[in-house]
Write a protein that holds these residues in place. Structure first.
Motif, PDB file in Angstrom:
ATOM      1  N   GLN A 135      12.739  -0.146  10.324  1.00  0.00           N
ATOM      2  CA  GLN A 135      12.545  -1.143   9.273  1.00  0.00           C
ATOM      3  C   GLN A 135      11.284  -0.804   8.489  1.00  0.00           C
ATOM      4  O   GLN A 135      10.368  -0.183   8.977  1.00  0.00           O
ATOM      5  N   GLN A 136      11.251  -1.235   7.261  1.00  0.00           N
ATOM      6  CA  GLN A 136      10.172  -0.860   6.379  1.00  0.00           C
ATOM      7  C   GLN A 136       8.840  -1.469   6.785  1.00  0.00           C
ATOM      8  O   GLN A 136       7.799  -0.890   6.579  1.00  0.00           O
ATOM      9  N   GLY A 137       8.866  -2.691   7.283  1.00  0.00           N
ATOM     10  CA  GLY A 137       7.619  -3.295   7.705  1.00  0.00           C
ATOM     11  C   GLY A 137       6.904  -4.060   6.626  1.00  0.00           C
ATOM     12  O   GLY A 137       5.863  -4.638   6.871  1.00  0.00           O
ATOM     13  N   GLY A 138       7.421  -4.126   5.420  1.00  0.00           N
ATOM     14  CA  GLY A 138       6.770  -4.888   4.369  1.00  0.00           C
ATOM     15  C   GLY A 138       7.330  -4.503   3.019  1.00  0.00           C
ATOM     16  O   GLY A 138       7.867  -3.419   2.847  1.00  0.00           O
ATOM     17  N   PRO A 139       7.196  -5.379   2.035  1.00  0.00           N
ATOM     18  CA  PRO A 139       7.732  -5.059   0.706  1.00  0.00           C
ATOM     19  C   PRO A 139       6.960  -3.916   0.068  1.00  0.00           C
ATOM     20  O   PRO A 139       5.738  -3.896   0.088  1.00  0.00           O
ATOM     21  N   GLN A 140       7.659  -2.954  -0.487  1.00  0.00           N
ATOM     22  CA  GLN A 140       7.004  -1.850  -1.173  1.00  0.00           C
ATOM     23  C   GLN A 140       6.526  -2.321  -2.535  1.00  0.00           C
ATOM     24  O   GLN A 140       7.242  -2.976  -3.268  1.00  0.00           O
ATOM     25  N   ARG A 141       5.290  -1.977  -2.886  1.00  0.00           N
ATOM     26  CA  ARG A 141       4.749  -2.338  -4.193  1.00  0.00           C
ATOM     27  C   ARG A 141       4.814  -1.131  -5.114  1.00  0.00           C
ATOM     28  O   ARG A 141       4.591   0.002  -4.689  1.00  0.00           O
ATOM     29  N   PRO A 142       5.054  -1.352  -6.395  1.00  0.00           N
ATOM     30  CA  PRO A 142       4.967  -0.244  -7.348  1.00  0.00           C
ATOM     31  C   PRO A 142       3.506   0.101  -7.587  1.00  0.00           C
ATOM     32  O   PRO A 142       2.612  -0.680  -7.276  1.00  0.00           O
ATOM     33  N   PRO A 143       3.217   1.300  -8.148  1.00  0.00           N
ATOM     34  CA  PRO A 143       1.837   1.626  -8.487  1.00  0.00           C
ATOM     35  C   PRO A 143       1.312   0.689  -9.571  1.00  0.00           C
ATOM     36  O   PRO A 143       2.081   0.106 -10.327  1.00  0.00           O
ATOM     37  N   VAL A 144      -0.005   0.551  -9.653  1.00  0.00           N
ATOM     38  CA  VAL A 144      -0.599  -0.366 -10.624  1.00  0.00           C
ATOM     39  C   VAL A 144      -0.249   0.033 -12.055  1.00  0.00           C
ATOM     40  O   VAL A 144      -0.150  -0.819 -12.937  1.00  0.00           O
ATOM     41  N   MET A 145      -0.029   1.341 -12.293  1.00  0.00           N
ATOM     42  CA  MET A 145       0.331   1.779 -13.637  1.00  0.00           C
ATOM     43  C   MET A 145       1.824   1.633 -13.909  1.00  0.00           C
ATOM     44  O   MET A 145       2.357   2.212 -14.845  1.00  0.00           O
TER      45      MET A 145
ATOM     46  N   SER B 175       6.959   8.919  -8.509  1.00  0.00           N
ATOM     47  CA  SER B 175       7.384   7.591  -8.932  1.00  0.00           C
ATOM     48  C   SER B 175       7.995   7.631 -10.324  1.00  0.00           C
ATOM     49  O   SER B 175       7.686   8.524 -11.128  1.00  0.00           O
ATOM     50  N   ASP B 176       8.860   6.659 -10.598  1.00  0.00           N
ATOM     51  CA  ASP B 176       9.352   6.444 -11.952  1.00  0.00           C
ATOM     52  C   ASP B 176       8.715   5.187 -12.554  1.00  0.00           C
ATOM     53  O   ASP B 176       9.124   4.706 -13.597  1.00  0.00           O
ATOM     54  N   GLY B 177       7.705   4.664 -11.874  1.00  0.00           N
ATOM     55  CA  GLY B 177       7.049   3.440 -12.288  1.00  0.00           C
ATOM     56  C   GLY B 177       7.402   2.270 -11.403  1.00  0.00           C
ATOM     57  O   GLY B 177       6.619   1.336 -11.264  1.00  0.00           O
ATOM     58  N   LEU B 178       8.574   2.310 -10.758  1.00  0.00           N
ATOM     59  CA  LEU B 178       8.989   1.236  -9.872  1.00  0.00           C
ATOM     60  C   LEU B 178       9.373   1.787  -8.502  1.00  0.00           C
ATOM     61  O   LEU B 178       8.802   1.401  -7.490  1.00  0.00           O
ATOM     62  N   ALA B 179      10.330   2.690  -8.456  1.00  0.00           N
ATOM     63  CA  ALA B 179      10.682   3.352  -7.197  1.00  0.00           C
ATOM     64  C   ALA B 179       9.625   4.400  -6.875  1.00  0.00           C
ATOM     65  O   ALA B 179       9.103   5.074  -7.768  1.00  0.00           O
ATOM     66  N   THR B 180       9.291   4.524  -5.585  1.00  0.00           N
ATOM     67  CA  THR B 180       8.387   5.588  -5.148  1.00  0.00           C
ATOM     68  C   THR B 180       9.090   6.429  -4.087  1.00  0.00           C
ATOM     69  O   THR B 180       9.829   5.910  -3.258  1.00  0.00           O
ATOM     70  N   VAL B 181       8.849   7.725  -4.134  1.00  0.00           N
ATOM     71  CA  VAL B 181       9.415   8.675  -3.182  1.00  0.00           C
ATOM     72  C   VAL B 181       8.267   9.454  -2.570  1.00  0.00           C
ATOM     73  O   VAL B 181       7.352   9.886  -3.276  1.00  0.00           O
TER      74      VAL B 181
END
Length: 329
Positions: free
Chosen positions: A104-114, A258-264
């Motif tokens: 499990q992820q363990g927490g909501p993923q946040r997008p970068p500040v930019m 990142s594409d601004g929202l999804a991070t890999v």
């Protein structure tokens, strides 16, 4: 150089906070407010994480610090698991992936500040609001980011009205199927987080530390032998860090795309022997992972994006040894 960047990022965060008045309903600003919430608010609570037919209940203590944040996560259902993680401010601001463990992820993923700036630049999502809702007793703003192509998922959040913290988050595929959902059932904001609350209760707890380059080093210098050529549309490398899975573990390179929202995340570690290299693919809910050997290194790509995006990114990794004329793929 790193101190200068930290000062600039802190200034940008203060400017962002000053623009986010209570009556501002612009989805793009709410998205950036969500990213900002990770660094400014401490809390403890319980959330439910749903992935397919599996549902986990997790207790979290989150401490926002001047130099980053620390968290302790403890599963309350199934096998007893704990994750203790520490993320420095630069890594957190740029959206470094902070997965948990045990499926499990363990927490909501946040997008970068930019995030807002990147999304406006590549226009890969349609941002819209679906009004208001109420979760864990708190009013929240519903934000939907609909993907415009098949290289990313759509996202839906309900953001706490006062802080921007995501009280719920959902990932939705191109067919409209819900892949994952995280919902807080209990939440308390904290002025002080005591050190005891962040210590592991289980000696087998997993410890994760994410830190950016040391003072005087740049992202380019840290991962200078590695590059990514021809990434999927909208994706770019936003940072390189060192990652350590335990106090005695050997650090590995951790690239954030990142594409601004999804991070890999792309993890790179030396294998030493050819027999140590692994190649294969796994999936858990919305998270896809692919591993492949590249020039004596193990490259692992992990992200909450479609399989074809992970495959593309894995194929784009290049290694150029010092003095070599051309990179190796």
């Amino acid at each position: 150089m790193l101190r200068w960047r930290r000062g600039l990022l802190a200034t940008l965060l203060l400017l962002l906070a000053s623009t986010l008045q209570a009556g501002d309903e612009k989805p793009g600003l709410w998205l950036e407010r969500m990213a900002h919430s990770l660094h400014t608010h401490s809390y403890e609570g319980t959330f439910i994480f749903q992935r397919g037919d599996r549902i986990d209940t997790v207790r979290v203590v989150h401490a926002a610090l001047d130099d980053g944040y620390r968290e302790r996560l403890q599963t309350l259902t199934g096998s007893a698991r704990e994750v203790i993680r520490s993320v420095d401010r630069v890594s957190a601001i740029k959206g470094a992936r902070v997965e948990g463990g045990g499926g499990q992820q363990g927490g909501p993923q946040r997008p970068p500040v930019m995030a807002g700036m990147m999304l406006r630049a590549n226009e890969r999502y349609d941002l819209k609001s679906h009004g208001d809702d109420r979760i864990a007793g708190f009013p929240c703003y519903v934000l939907h980011a609909e993907a415009r192509d098949g290289y990313r998922y759509s996202h839906r959040y309900c953001l706490h009205r006062d802080t921007g913290l995501p009280l719920s988050s959902e990932l939705i595929d191109a067919d409209g199927e819900l892949l994952e959902r995280l919902v807080f059932t209990e939440l308390e904001f904290l002025e002080v987080v005591f050190e005891e609350s962040l210590k592991a209760r289980d000696c087998d707890a997993r410890h994760i530390e994410i830190r950016a380059a040391e003072d005087g080093a740049t992202d380019a210098a840290l991962g200078g032998e590695w590059s990514f050529e021809g990434l999927p549309p909208g994706f770019a490398t936003v940072m390189a860090t060192e990652r350590q899975f335990g106090p005695d573990a050997t650090p590995s390179l951790h690239f954030v795309l990142s594409d601004g929202l999804a991070t890999v995340s792309v993890y790179v570690g030396e294998t030493g022997e050819v027999s140590e290299a692994f190649e294969g693919y796994t999936r858990s809910g919305a998270t896809h992972a692919l591993a492949r050997p590249v020039s004596g290194h193990q490259v692992t790509v992990v992200g909450e994006v479609p399989k074809k995006t992970i495959e593309w990114i894995a194929a784009s990794a290049r290694f150029r040894a010092e003095g070599a004329e051309a990179p190796v793929r």
